[in-house]
Scaffold this motif. Structure first.
Motif, PDB file in Angstrom:
ATOM      1  N   MET A  75      -2.521  -3.783 -15.840  1.00 53.93           N
ATOM      2  CA  MET A  75      -3.276  -2.693 -16.462  1.00 53.93           C
ATOM      3  C   MET A  75      -3.549  -1.581 -15.457  1.00 53.93           C
ATOM      4  N   CYS A  76      -3.932  -1.956 -14.240  1.00 55.58           N
ATOM      5  CA  CYS A  76      -4.223  -0.945 -13.217  1.00 55.58           C
ATOM      6  C   CYS A  76      -2.954  -0.229 -12.762  1.00 55.58           C
ATOM      7  N   LYS A  77      -1.820  -0.931 -12.827  1.00 54.76           N
ATOM      8  CA  LYS A  77      -0.546  -0.282 -12.492  1.00 54.76           C
ATOM      9  C   LYS A  77      -0.195   0.766 -13.546  1.00 54.76           C
ATOM     10  N   VAL A  78      -0.450   0.450 -14.816  1.00 54.45           N
ATOM     11  CA  VAL A  78      -0.187   1.413 -15.892  1.00 54.45           C
ATOM     12  C   VAL A  78      -1.062   2.646 -15.730  1.00 54.45           C
ATOM     13  N   ALA A  79      -2.336   2.432 -15.369  1.00 54.10           N
ATOM     14  CA  ALA A  79      -3.291   3.540 -15.204  1.00 54.10           C
ATOM     15  C   ALA A  79      -3.370   3.984 -13.746  1.00 54.10           C
ATOM     16  N   TYR A  80      -2.264   3.894 -13.037  1.00 56.27           N
ATOM     17  CA  TYR A  80      -2.242   4.141 -11.591  1.00 56.27           C
ATOM     18  C   TYR A  80      -2.696   5.563 -11.236  1.00 56.27           C
ATOM     19  N   ASP A  81      -2.389   6.527 -12.085  1.00 51.43           N
ATOM     20  CA  ASP A  81      -2.706   7.926 -11.779  1.00 51.43           C
ATOM     21  C   ASP A  81      -4.166   8.286 -12.031  1.00 51.43           C
ATOM     22  N   SER A  82      -4.977   7.332 -12.448  1.00 51.41           N
ATOM     23  CA  SER A  82      -6.386   7.610 -12.737  1.00 51.41           C
ATOM     24  C   SER A  82      -7.279   6.892 -11.727  1.00 51.41           C
ATOM     25  N   GLN A  83      -8.561   7.164 -11.833  1.00 46.77           N
ATOM     26  CA  GLN A  83      -9.549   6.515 -10.971  1.00 46.77           C
ATOM     27  C   GLN A  83     -10.231   5.353 -11.702  1.00 46.77           C
ATOM     28  N   LEU A  84      -9.649   4.930 -12.817  1.00 45.90           N
ATOM     29  CA  LEU A  84     -10.290   3.913 -13.639  1.00 45.90           C
ATOM     30  C   LEU A  84     -10.543   2.621 -12.872  1.00 45.90           C
ATOM     31  N   CYS A  85      -9.509   2.068 -12.262  1.00 44.97           N
ATOM     32  CA  CYS A  85      -9.659   0.770 -11.596  1.00 44.97           C
ATOM     33  C   CYS A  85     -10.522   0.872 -10.339  1.00 44.97           C
ATOM     34  N   GLN A  86     -10.469   2.008  -9.667  1.00 44.10           N
ATOM     35  CA  GLN A  86     -11.324   2.179  -8.493  1.00 44.10           C
ATOM     36  C   GLN A  86     -12.791   2.222  -8.916  1.00 44.10           C
ATOM     37  N   GLU A  87     -13.062   2.913 -10.000  1.00 39.81           N
ATOM     38  CA  GLU A  87     -14.431   2.981 -10.511  1.00 39.81           C
ATOM     39  C   GLU A  87     -14.928   1.605 -10.938  1.00 39.81           C
ATOM     40  N   ALA A  88     -14.044   0.825 -11.579  1.00 42.70           N
ATOM     41  CA  ALA A  88     -14.439  -0.519 -11.993  1.00 42.70           C
ATOM     42  C   ALA A  88     -14.602  -1.441 -10.792  1.00 42.70           C
ATOM     43  N   ALA A  89     -13.736  -1.296  -9.787  1.00 43.30           N
ATOM     44  CA  ALA A  89     -13.808  -2.153  -8.598  1.00 43.30           C
ATOM     45  C   ALA A  89     -15.113  -1.940  -7.835  1.00 43.30           C
ATOM     46  N   ASN A  90     -15.659  -0.754  -7.920  1.00 44.44           N
ATOM     47  CA  ASN A  90     -16.934  -0.481  -7.235  1.00 44.44           C
ATOM     48  C   ASN A  90     -18.088  -1.293  -7.824  1.00 44.44           C
ATOM     49  N   LYS A  91     -17.894  -1.838  -9.003  1.00 46.56           N
ATOM     50  CA  LYS A  91     -18.939  -2.640  -9.639  1.00 46.56           C
ATOM     51  C   LYS A  91     -18.798  -4.128  -9.316  1.00 46.56           C
ATOM     52  N   LEU A  92     -17.750  -4.508  -8.594  1.00 48.62           N
ATOM     53  CA  LEU A  92     -17.510  -5.910  -8.270  1.00 48.62           C
ATOM     54  C   LEU A  92     -18.312  -6.344  -7.048  1.00 48.62           C
ATOM     55  N   PRO A  93     -18.496  -7.656  -6.875  1.00 46.32           N
ATOM     56  CA  PRO A  93     -19.151  -8.138  -5.655  1.00 46.32           C
ATOM     57  C   PRO A  93     -18.366  -7.749  -4.401  1.00 46.32           C
ATOM     58  N   LYS A  94     -19.014  -7.724  -3.267  1.00 48.66           N
ATOM     59  CA  LYS A  94     -18.374  -7.300  -2.019  1.00 48.66           C
ATOM     60  C   LYS A  94     -17.197  -8.194  -1.657  1.00 48.66           C
ATOM     61  N   ALA A  95     -17.228  -9.455  -2.096  1.00 49.74           N
ATOM     62  CA  ALA A  95     -16.134 -10.374  -1.769  1.00 49.74           C
ATOM     63  C   ALA A  95     -14.811  -9.920  -2.373  1.00 49.74           C
ATOM     64  N   GLN A  96     -14.858  -9.123  -3.418  1.00 47.85           N
ATOM     65  CA  GLN A  96     -13.645  -8.630  -4.060  1.00 47.85           C
ATOM     66  C   GLN A  96     -13.378  -7.163  -3.748  1.00 47.85           C
ATOM     67  N   ALA A  97     -14.137  -6.596  -2.860  1.00 40.04           N
ATOM     68  CA  ALA A  97     -14.014  -5.164  -2.566  1.00 40.04           C
ATOM     69  C   ALA A  97     -12.660  -4.811  -1.965  1.00 40.04           C
ATOM     70  N   SER A  98     -12.038  -5.739  -1.240  1.00 40.45           N
ATOM     71  CA  SER A  98     -10.773  -5.442  -0.571  1.00 40.45           C
ATOM     72  C   SER A  98      -9.546  -5.694  -1.444  1.00 40.45           C
ATOM     73  N   THR A  99      -9.733  -6.128  -2.689  1.00 38.11           N
ATOM     74  CA  THR A  99      -8.598  -6.432  -3.567  1.00 38.11           C
ATOM     75  C   THR A  99      -7.878  -5.152  -3.963  1.00 38.11           C
ATOM     76  N   VAL A 100      -6.553  -5.177  -3.845  1.00 33.65           N
ATOM     77  CA  VAL A 100      -5.721  -4.055  -4.295  1.00 33.65           C
ATOM     78  C   VAL A 100      -5.256  -4.387  -5.720  1.00 33.65           C
ATOM     79  N   TRP A 101      -5.562  -3.525  -6.667  1.00 36.70           N
ATOM     80  CA  TRP A 101      -5.342  -3.860  -8.067  1.00 36.70           C
ATOM     81  C   TRP A 101      -4.013  -3.394  -8.659  1.00 36.70           C
ATOM     82  N   PRO A 102      -3.549  -2.179  -8.445  1.00 39.30           N
ATOM     83  CA  PRO A 102      -2.313  -1.754  -9.140  1.00 39.30           C
ATOM     84  C   PRO A 102      -1.045  -2.288  -8.456  1.00 39.30           C
TER      85      PRO A 102
END
Length: 373
Positions: free
Chosen positions: A161-188
């Motif tokens: 899903m994040c790869k499809v929406a790669y040109d947007s800030q959607l996944c970055q905005e959602a990742a900011n709501k995750l716990p710090k343990a998942q902060a380094s995950t690359v999604w797209p």
């Protein structure tokens, strides 16, 4: 007779009021559908607005039950490249995560009639579910399955899903709501989507709901009975995406509709069906063959046609005219069976006795009422 006509008039007024109320509801629905942003799929919006009463849920007629259903091409992950889908960014009103495609990666075939996939969506209202959208079918069609959290295995979805929406800030905005343990995950990072877990769940059975209402075109909605698991890390990200995209526009109307509901099984990726589905299909085929051999049109066929919302207004009009004609005919016939009014009894006032051989002599007889001769 007068009471019958009054009742008929009352029925006509009630039917007119019902039609007027239905027209008002349809106008509201059509107005809302026309204003939906890209984050809403109109058939889904209508489906969520349905108000179905228990008496409006029916089994399928045996001659019209689903003979076969198949998701063609869904097991080939190479067909679902992220760059062949376009994410439909919603407005500030929010909506579902929807990605459309024109590449025909797969088809749904119902009773031998295929139509192509036009979109993949993840719902954000309530519990998340994955939805396959088929807008070009004779009836707008969807296949929907609930998504749940699993610790091992499952459908790899959110990275795609994040790869499809790669040109947007959607996944970055959602990742900011995750716990710090998942902060380094690359999604797209996921190029292809493997839907084989969904097909495996669909092979265990899905509820097919054929929706008929007077305001919108008929729908064909499949809800897979078995949920599909999502890996824990992805499921947390999915909930974060739902928070970002949560809709703020909700349907304020309720559409009266009728449903024809049955259970359908899709073949899995090797073409197999569970034993219970195989037995059910064999029994239905035998009954269908027997029914076809004896009659072409059954009472159930007639009832199903009458219950079709597109036919109901004509049915009401015809039944209403027949009722009025019957009431008038009954009143006319009652006159044929009633006794005619009695004529008043004639009173004798005078009797004359005439003899031809002698002079005429007149004698008066008086009745008990005292009339003079």
């Amino acid at each position: 007779c007068g009471r019958s006509l009054a009742r008929a008039a009352a029925v006509g007024l009630l039917l007119g009021a019902k039609v007027a109320a239905g027209d008002s509801t349809c106008e509201q629905v059509n107005a809302m559908v026309g204003r939906l942003n890209p984050g809403f799929w109109a058939p889904s919006y209508v489906f969520r607005s349905l108000d179905v009463r228990p008496g409006a849920i029916h089994p399928p007629n045996l001659t019209r039950a689903t003979r076969d259903a198949e998701l063609v091409g869904a097991c080939d992950a190479s067909r679902f490249r992220a760059d062949s889908f376009v994410w439909q960014k919603p407005t500030s009103d929010g909506g579902d995560w929807i990605a459309t495609t024109t590449q025909n990666p797969m088809q749904i075939s119902i009773n031998g009639v295929p139509c192509p996939l036009t979109g993949i969506a993840v719902t954000t209202l309530g519990w998340p579910s994955l939805r396959l959208q088929f807008s070009d079918c004779p009836r707008k069609t969807a296949v929907e399955v609930p998504l749940v959290n699993v610790t091992t295995g499952g459908l790899k979805l959110v990275h795609w899903m994040c790869k499809v929406a790669y040109d947007s800030q959607l996944c970055q905005e959602a990742a900011n709501k995750l716990p710090k343990a998942q902060a380094s995950t690359v999604w797209p990072t996921q190029e292809f989507l493997d839907l084989s877990p969904l097909i495996a769940a669909a092979s265990k059975g899905a509820a097919r709901m054929q929706v008929y209402d007077n305001c919108y075109e008929s729908l064909d909605w499949f809800v897979i009975n078995t949920p599909v698991g999502i890996p824990f890390e992805e499921f947390q990200m999915l909930l974060a995406l739902n928070t970002v995209l949560a809709p703020t526009v909700f349907s304020q109307v309720q559409l009266q509709a009728s449903l024809v509901v049955e259970t359908v099984c899709f073949p899995d990726c090797v073409g197999r069906l569970p034993d219970e589905c195989t037995k059910k299909v064999s029994a239905a085929a035998a009954q269908l063959a027997g029914a076809s051999a004896h009659e072409d049109e059954t009472w159930d066929d007639f009832v199903e046609k009458v219950q079709d919302p597109s036919v109901q207004p004509w049915s009401l009009a015809i039944f209403g005219l027949c009722f009025l004609a019957g009431s008038v005919g009954a009143c006319r016939c009652m006159n044929c069976f009633t006794d005619p009014p009695k004529k008043p009894e004639r009173r004798i006032k005078q009797v004359a006795v005439v003899y031809h051989d002698v002079p005429e002599v007149s004698q008066s007889f008086f009745s008990s009422m005292g009339f003079a001769g």
